[in-house]
Design an enzyme around this catalytic site. Sequence first.
Site, mmCIF file in Angstrom:
data_model
loop_
_atom_site.group_PDB
_atom_site.id
_atom_site.type_symbol
_atom_site.label_atom_id
_atom_site.label_comp_id
_atom_site.label_asym_id
_atom_site.label_seq_id
_atom_site.Cartn_x
_atom_site.Cartn_y
_atom_site.Cartn_z
ATOM 1 N N LEU A 172 0.838 -1.190 0.000
ATOM 2 C CA LEU A 172 0.000 0.000 0.000
ATOM 3 C C LEU A 172 0.877 1.246 0.000
ATOM 4 O O LEU A 172 1.740 1.418 0.855
ATOM 5 C CB LEU A 172 -0.906 0.011 1.236
ATOM 6 C CG LEU A 172 -1.797 1.240 1.440
ATOM 7 C CD1 LEU A 172 -2.816 1.359 0.323
ATOM 8 C CD2 LEU A 172 -2.497 1.168 2.799
ATOM 9 N N VAL A 173 0.683 2.140 -0.989
ATOM 10 C CA VAL A 173 1.469 3.374 -1.046
ATOM 11 C C VAL A 173 0.606 4.621 -0.938
ATOM 12 O O VAL A 173 1.128 5.713 -0.730
ATOM 13 C CB VAL A 173 2.324 3.446 -2.338
ATOM 14 C CG1 VAL A 173 3.339 2.331 -2.371
ATOM 15 C CG2 VAL A 173 1.444 3.421 -3.586
ATOM 16 N N SER A 174 -0.715 4.478 -1.056
ATOM 17 C CA SER A 174 -1.581 5.647 -0.911
ATOM 18 C C SER A 174 -2.974 5.177 -0.547
ATOM 19 O O SER A 174 -3.412 4.091 -0.938
ATOM 20 C CB SER A 174 -1.627 6.467 -2.210
ATOM 21 O OG SER A 174 -2.331 7.672 -2.020
ATOM 22 N N SER A 175 -3.679 6.013 0.221
ATOM 23 C CA SER A 175 -5.027 5.647 0.642
ATOM 24 C C SER A 175 -5.838 6.906 0.895
ATOM 25 O O SER A 175 -5.301 8.013 0.994
ATOM 26 C CB SER A 175 -4.984 4.790 1.912
ATOM 27 O OG SER A 175 -4.435 5.537 2.988
#
Length: 353
Positions: free
Chosen positions: A121-124
């Site tokens: 996961l790199v962005s949320s």
Amino acid sequence: MGAHTVGDTDEVGGTDDRSGTAVRAGAAAPPEPDLAALAERARAALVQTIDASGAWRDDPVWREAFTAVPRHLFVPYYYVATERGYERRWGEHPDPGERAEWLRGAYADVPLATRLRDGELVSSSSQPSLMARMLTALRIEDGNRVLEIGAGTGYNAALLAHRLGDDALVTTVDLDPEITESARRHLAAAGHRPAVVTGDGARGVAERAPFDRIVATCALPSIPRAWLAQCTPGGRILAPVATGLVVLTVRDAAHAEGRFLATPAYFVPLRGEGRPEPPAPRLEGVPARVREDDLFRFLLAVGGGRLDGRAAWRLWERAGRPERERYGITVRGPHAWTWLDDPDGPHTWPLPD
């Protein structure tokens, strides 16, 4: 839930995931849902949920911003973790029921994974009620210039722009050009055009300074000194540090101090820093019930890996199992540190320079 595993392809025929009934190839498509009406209802339900949480009790003006800004425009797709890995939901799915599922999920009061890279996961998109608490804690006033570190989907920048009524007062920065480009598109779709900058958030955005408020939506090992230099005296910085949220009042370009909020917070780390994770503390001899206690684990995180588990347990018990609000951060010249109760007291731990 009827979502598709990333990389899967749709096949003609098969079984309807929601009902278990057979679907013949060429059968009549189910009726198209009224997505606009569904979005309005879902957004109203989300606002009620945040309202009930008390997140904006101290600044209810944010209620109108969350009512007005459509979150689904900022998450045209997102990923849901399952036992089989991440599954994608998206707004252009050929099945109308799947599109409705995506839309309902877009307005759930949960964080949404929006960008993966090699399974990481790199962005949320953050949990909306947590976003509301953070925005409220900033104590934004009319005319404030705000810098957001971590553009994400652009949703937070849109809320800020709506609240301030002037897109030019908002700047959002991210290291990843793909993230800033998609954030820019989402913001334009929602009718907002704040400054979206591609760059290292730890350096701030000097060409847009000074700022009255700086808010980070990514986890930090320390407080970048560039932010203090770009923040007006008396301004506020809110940042996730050590699984918590600290709010600092800036005195001048070299001094800031403040305490943590009561709210736990877990964010994707700030990229571009290149610092290793602190070593995990040794927990031999610490009872399992203590190891699993959120407030004890927060003390370990605040200590930055410098506290031995047994010593931390003794301190935690002697101090009365302190709540998060008893901890704080001080930045004074070249030094920065976390502390318990008193910035110049006996329980302090240095932060990375």
